[in-house]
Write a protein that holds these residues in place. Structure first.
Motif, PDB file in Angstrom:
ATOM      1  N   ASN A 108      -3.213   7.298   5.020  1.00  0.00           N
ATOM      2  CA  ASN A 108      -2.364   6.215   4.521  1.00  0.00           C
ATOM      3  C   ASN A 108      -3.094   4.902   4.319  1.00  0.00           C
ATOM      4  OD1 ASN A 108      -0.038   7.774   4.363  1.00  0.00           O
ATOM      5  ND2 ASN A 108       0.605   7.293   6.448  1.00  0.00           N
ATOM      6  N   TYR A 109      -4.175   4.678   5.075  1.00  0.00           N
ATOM      7  CA  TYR A 109      -4.857   3.380   5.034  1.00  0.00           C
ATOM      8  C   TYR A 109      -6.343   3.507   4.706  1.00  0.00           C
ATOM      9  CZ  TYR A 109      -0.734   1.499   7.465  1.00  0.00           C
ATOM     10  OH  TYR A 109       0.545   1.132   7.822  1.00  0.00           O
ATOM     11  N   HIS A 110      -6.739   4.569   3.994  1.00  0.00           N
ATOM     12  CA  HIS A 110      -8.172   4.814   3.832  1.00  0.00           C
ATOM     13  C   HIS A 110      -8.862   3.797   2.934  1.00  0.00           C
ATOM     14  CE1 HIS A 110      -6.292   7.030   0.485  1.00  0.00           C
ATOM     15  NE2 HIS A 110      -7.391   6.745  -0.197  1.00  0.00           N
ATOM     16  N   GLU A 111      -8.096   3.082   2.114  1.00  0.00           N
ATOM     17  CA  GLU A 111      -8.708   1.987   1.384  1.00  0.00           C
ATOM     18  C   GLU A 111      -8.921   0.830   2.350  1.00  0.00           C
ATOM     19  OE1 GLU A 111      -6.060   1.158  -1.776  1.00  0.00           O
ATOM     20  OE2 GLU A 111      -6.612   2.942  -2.936  1.00  0.00           O
ATOM     21  N   ARG A 112     -10.038   0.113   2.189  1.00  0.00           N
ATOM     22  CA  ARG A 112     -10.383  -0.957   3.135  1.00  0.00           C
ATOM     23  C   ARG A 112      -9.246  -1.975   3.238  1.00  0.00           C
ATOM     24  NH1 ARG A 112     -16.032  -3.468   4.317  1.00  0.00           N
ATOM     25  NH2 ARG A 112     -16.599  -1.429   3.545  1.00  0.00           N
ATOM     26  N   LEU A 113      -8.884  -2.325   4.453  1.00  0.00           N
ATOM     27  CA  LEU A 113      -7.795  -3.263   4.673  1.00  0.00           C
ATOM     28  C   LEU A 113      -8.269  -4.703   4.475  1.00  0.00           C
ATOM     29  CD1 LEU A 113      -6.184  -1.758   7.895  1.00  0.00           C
ATOM     30  CD2 LEU A 113      -5.249  -1.664   5.594  1.00  0.00           C
ATOM     31  N   GLY A 114      -7.572  -5.445   3.617  1.00  0.00           N
ATOM     32  CA  GLY A 114      -7.814  -6.877   3.527  1.00  0.00           C
ATOM     33  C   GLY A 114      -7.013  -7.593   4.600  1.00  0.00           C
ATOM     34  N   ILE A 115      -7.021  -8.906   4.568  1.00  0.00           N
ATOM     35  CA  ILE A 115      -6.293  -9.682   5.584  1.00  0.00           C
ATOM     36  C   ILE A 115      -4.804  -9.389   5.518  1.00  0.00           C
ATOM     37  CG2 ILE A 115      -5.699 -11.997   6.391  1.00  0.00           C
ATOM     38  CD1 ILE A 115      -8.580 -11.170   6.928  1.00  0.00           C
ATOM     39  N   ARG A 116      -4.237  -9.397   4.314  1.00  0.00           N
ATOM     40  CA  ARG A 116      -2.814  -9.125   4.174  1.00  0.00           C
ATOM     41  C   ARG A 116      -2.501  -7.676   4.548  1.00  0.00           C
ATOM     42  NH1 ARG A 116       1.706 -11.254   2.205  1.00  0.00           N
ATOM     43  NH2 ARG A 116       3.263  -9.920   1.211  1.00  0.00           N
ATOM     44  N   GLY A 117      -3.367  -6.777   4.113  1.00  0.00           N
ATOM     45  CA  GLY A 117      -3.174  -5.378   4.458  1.00  0.00           C
ATOM     46  C   GLY A 117      -3.261  -5.131   5.949  1.00  0.00           C
ATOM     47  N   LEU A 118      -4.150  -5.847   6.611  1.00  0.00           N
ATOM     48  CA  LEU A 118      -4.301  -5.716   8.053  1.00  0.00           C
ATOM     49  C   LEU A 118      -3.049  -6.206   8.772  1.00  0.00           C
ATOM     50  CD1 LEU A 118      -6.401  -4.834  10.177  1.00  0.00           C
ATOM     51  CD2 LEU A 118      -7.151  -7.215  10.292  1.00  0.00           C
ATOM     52  N   PHE A 119      -2.486  -7.306   8.284  1.00  0.00           N
ATOM     53  CA  PHE A 119      -1.255  -7.829   8.870  1.00  0.00           C
ATOM     54  C   PHE A 119      -0.125  -6.807   8.730  1.00  0.00           C
ATOM     55  CE2 PHE A 119       2.780 -10.096   8.189  1.00  0.00           C
ATOM     56  CZ  PHE A 119       2.904 -10.743   9.411  1.00  0.00           C
ATOM     57  N   LYS A 120       0.014  -6.227   7.538  1.00  0.00           N
ATOM     58  CA  LYS A 120       1.057  -5.225   7.317  1.00  0.00           C
ATOM     59  C   LYS A 120       0.841  -4.001   8.198  1.00  0.00           C
ATOM     60  CE  LYS A 120       2.378  -6.331   2.555  1.00  0.00           C
ATOM     61  NZ  LYS A 120       2.514  -5.800   1.171  1.00  0.00           N
ATOM     62  N   TYR A 121      -0.405  -3.637   8.370  1.00  0.00           N
ATOM     63  CA  TYR A 121      -0.729  -2.489   9.216  1.00  0.00           C
ATOM     64  C   TYR A 121      -0.251  -2.704  10.651  1.00  0.00           C
ATOM     65  CZ  TYR A 121      -3.707   0.180  12.416  1.00  0.00           C
ATOM     66  OH  TYR A 121      -4.168   0.947  13.465  1.00  0.00           O
TER      67      TYR A 121
ATOM     68  N   MET B 234       0.845  -1.196   0.000  1.00  0.00           N
ATOM     69  CA  MET B 234       0.000   0.000   0.000  1.00  0.00           C
ATOM     70  C   MET B 234       0.877   1.241   0.000  1.00  0.00           C
ATOM     71  SD  MET B 234      -2.863   1.082   2.799  1.00  0.00           S
ATOM     72  CE  MET B 234      -3.832  -0.355   2.379  1.00  0.00           C
ATOM     73  N   GLN B 235       0.659   2.126  -0.962  1.00  0.00           N
ATOM     74  CA  GLN B 235       1.459   3.331  -1.064  1.00  0.00           C
ATOM     75  C   GLN B 235       1.057   4.332   0.015  1.00  0.00           C
ATOM     76  OE1 GLN B 235       4.010   3.778  -3.175  1.00  0.00           O
ATOM     77  NE2 GLN B 235       4.438   5.773  -2.282  1.00  0.00           N
ATOM     78  N   LYS B 236       2.039   4.819   0.728  1.00  0.00           N
ATOM     79  CA  LYS B 236       1.763   5.776   1.781  1.00  0.00           C
ATOM     80  C   LYS B 236       2.279   7.146   1.361  1.00  0.00           C
ATOM     81  CE  LYS B 236       2.023   2.359   5.504  1.00  0.00           C
ATOM     82  NZ  LYS B 236       2.630   2.010   6.790  1.00  0.00           N
ATOM     83  N   SER B 237       1.549   8.175   1.734  1.00  0.00           N
ATOM     84  CA  SER B 237       1.946   9.535   1.400  1.00  0.00           C
ATOM     85  C   SER B 237       2.438  10.237   2.646  1.00  0.00           C
ATOM     86  CB  SER B 237       0.759  10.295   0.798  1.00  0.00           C
ATOM     87  OG  SER B 237      -0.318  10.338   1.714  1.00  0.00           O
ATOM     88  N   GLN B 238       3.422  11.116   2.450  1.00  0.00           N
ATOM     89  CA  GLN B 238       3.929  11.894   3.564  1.00  0.00           C
ATOM     90  C   GLN B 238       3.561  13.354   3.340  1.00  0.00           C
ATOM     91  OE1 GLN B 238       8.191  12.449   4.000  1.00  0.00           O
ATOM     92  NE2 GLN B 238       8.023  12.389   6.228  1.00  0.00           N
ATOM     93  N   ILE B 239       2.822  13.914   4.262  1.00  0.00           N
ATOM     94  CA  ILE B 239       2.472  15.326   4.219  1.00  0.00           C
ATOM     95  C   ILE B 239       3.505  16.021   5.100  1.00  0.00           C
ATOM     96  CG2 ILE B 239       0.664  17.034   4.592  1.00  0.00           C
ATOM     97  CD1 ILE B 239      -1.365  14.720   4.414  1.00  0.00           C
TER      98      ILE B 239
END
Length: 346
Positions: free
Chosen positions: A60-73, A1-6
């Motif tokens: 950074n995480y506004h797209e719904r987290l899937g299982i893999r995304g949740l683990f990375k989070y 997941m691409q994260k942006s830095q403000i």
């Protein structure tokens, strides 16, 4: 997941940490009373931290987290705060053991990061005083996926995000009126559940940002919001009695949120460019370590310089920054990168 830095918000983290530092250390009676009152209200930086945390997580995480995304989070959150926290906690426990011959029986509460739930100030703010807020952040990290699951599809809807903003502010207000008497310091400042309004408020603000950040007519309004918010925060710090119930959260929540939103939408204003400069971004990167260590005795260095009190504080800030930078470079950053690379790239 691409994260942006403000980047201005990274610099803002440093300002918030500096405010908290001032509230804990600037107590020299030779300083002007107005300056002491300003520094005494520096704990408003905690409100900025909590709202900012929700804002950045949502962006950074506004797209719904899937299982893999949740683990990375969860791995990313753990890697962000746990290694440096436990290194500093180990140092404090060792120092306590050497000085007193034993460590407190309640130290396990700090090992499990649930100190914010304790009603005993000596426990919740013992060992590493500011670390109670890390326990609150852990609660927020666990709460965030649930809230994101509930609202992610509608976050970019201004009406929905605005509703979350209202809910957050209403919760902060209700908690104030419920707990403004008695032990307001525990409930309004330190307790995870009563700080949840800050977090929901920050999520709503992030939704508004995601909805309108590309609309051309908003940057000027955002710049005005930024300067008005800064002015309000500074004035309140100068004129509000420190340790009053309303100052624990409610007084600063709305201007802190509008400041964050204004800096995010318009990153070209003078103050945004200052906070987004290389110096402030680097300070923002070390701000978490700075926040954790600033009460560990560095204020006893360089004393007593009452004639040059301001110079003393500037030198002391420089010392804490130098130690924080070293810990960031040799512990915080390498451990975070190692954990993320080992556990999230498979």
């Amino acid at each position: 997941m691409q994260k942006s830095q403000i980047t201005p918000l990274t610099g803002l983290r440093w300002v918030a940490a500096l405010f908290v530092y001032l509230s804990h250390t600037m107590t020299d009676d030779d300083l002007p009373q107005s300056l002491l009152q300003f520094s005494g209200n520096g704990y408003c930086g905690v409100t900025i931290f909590f709202i900012l945390s929700a804002f950045i997580l949502t962006v950074n995480y506004h797209e719904r987290l899937g299982i893999r995304g949740l683990f990375k989070y969860f791995i990313a959150r753990a890697a962000r705060i746990l290694p440096i926290y436990y290194v500093i906690l180990f140092f404090v426990l060792l120092k306590t053991k050497l000085r007193y011959g034993s460590i407190p029986s309640w130290s396990w509460i700090h090992l499990t990061l649930i100190q914010g739930w304790s009603s005993n100030t000596d426990v919740s703010m013992g060992l590493i005083g500011p670390a109670w807020s890390v326990g609150v952040e852990i609660f927020f990290y666990l709460l965030f996926p649930i809230l994101l699951f509930m609202f992610s599809k509608k976050l970019k809807n201004v009406q929905m995000s605005g509703s979350l903003v209202i809910v957050g502010v209403v919760l902060i207000t209700l908690f104030y009126f419920r707990f403004r008497n008695g032990d307001s310091h525990r409930w309004l400042y330190r307790f995870p559940l009563t700080r949840s309004g800050d977090f929901i408020y920050g999520i709503g603000l992030a939704g508004i940002y995601l909805s309108i950040s590309k609309v051309k007519k908003f940057p000027l309004l955002a710049s005005v919001m930024t300067y008005i918010s800064i002015g309000f925060i500074v004035l309140m710090m100068y004129f509000t009695r420190p340790l009053s119930a309303i100052s624990w959260d409610l007084l600063y929540a709305v201007p802190a949120g509008t400041l964050i939103l204004g800096l995010a939408i318009n990153q070209t204003s003078y103050i945004a460019r200052l906070l987004g400069s290389k110096v402030f971004v680097r300070l923002g990167e070390i701000s978490f370590t700075f926040y954790l260590i600033h009460t560990l005795g560095f204020d006893n260095l360089l004393k007593n310089t009452t004639t040059f009190a301001i110079l003393y504080y500037l030198l002391n800030i420089a010392v804490v920054c130098a130690v924080s930078y070293s810990l960031y470079q040799f512990i915080e950053k390498p451990s975070r990168n190692y954990i993320n690379s080992r556990l999230t790239t498979r």
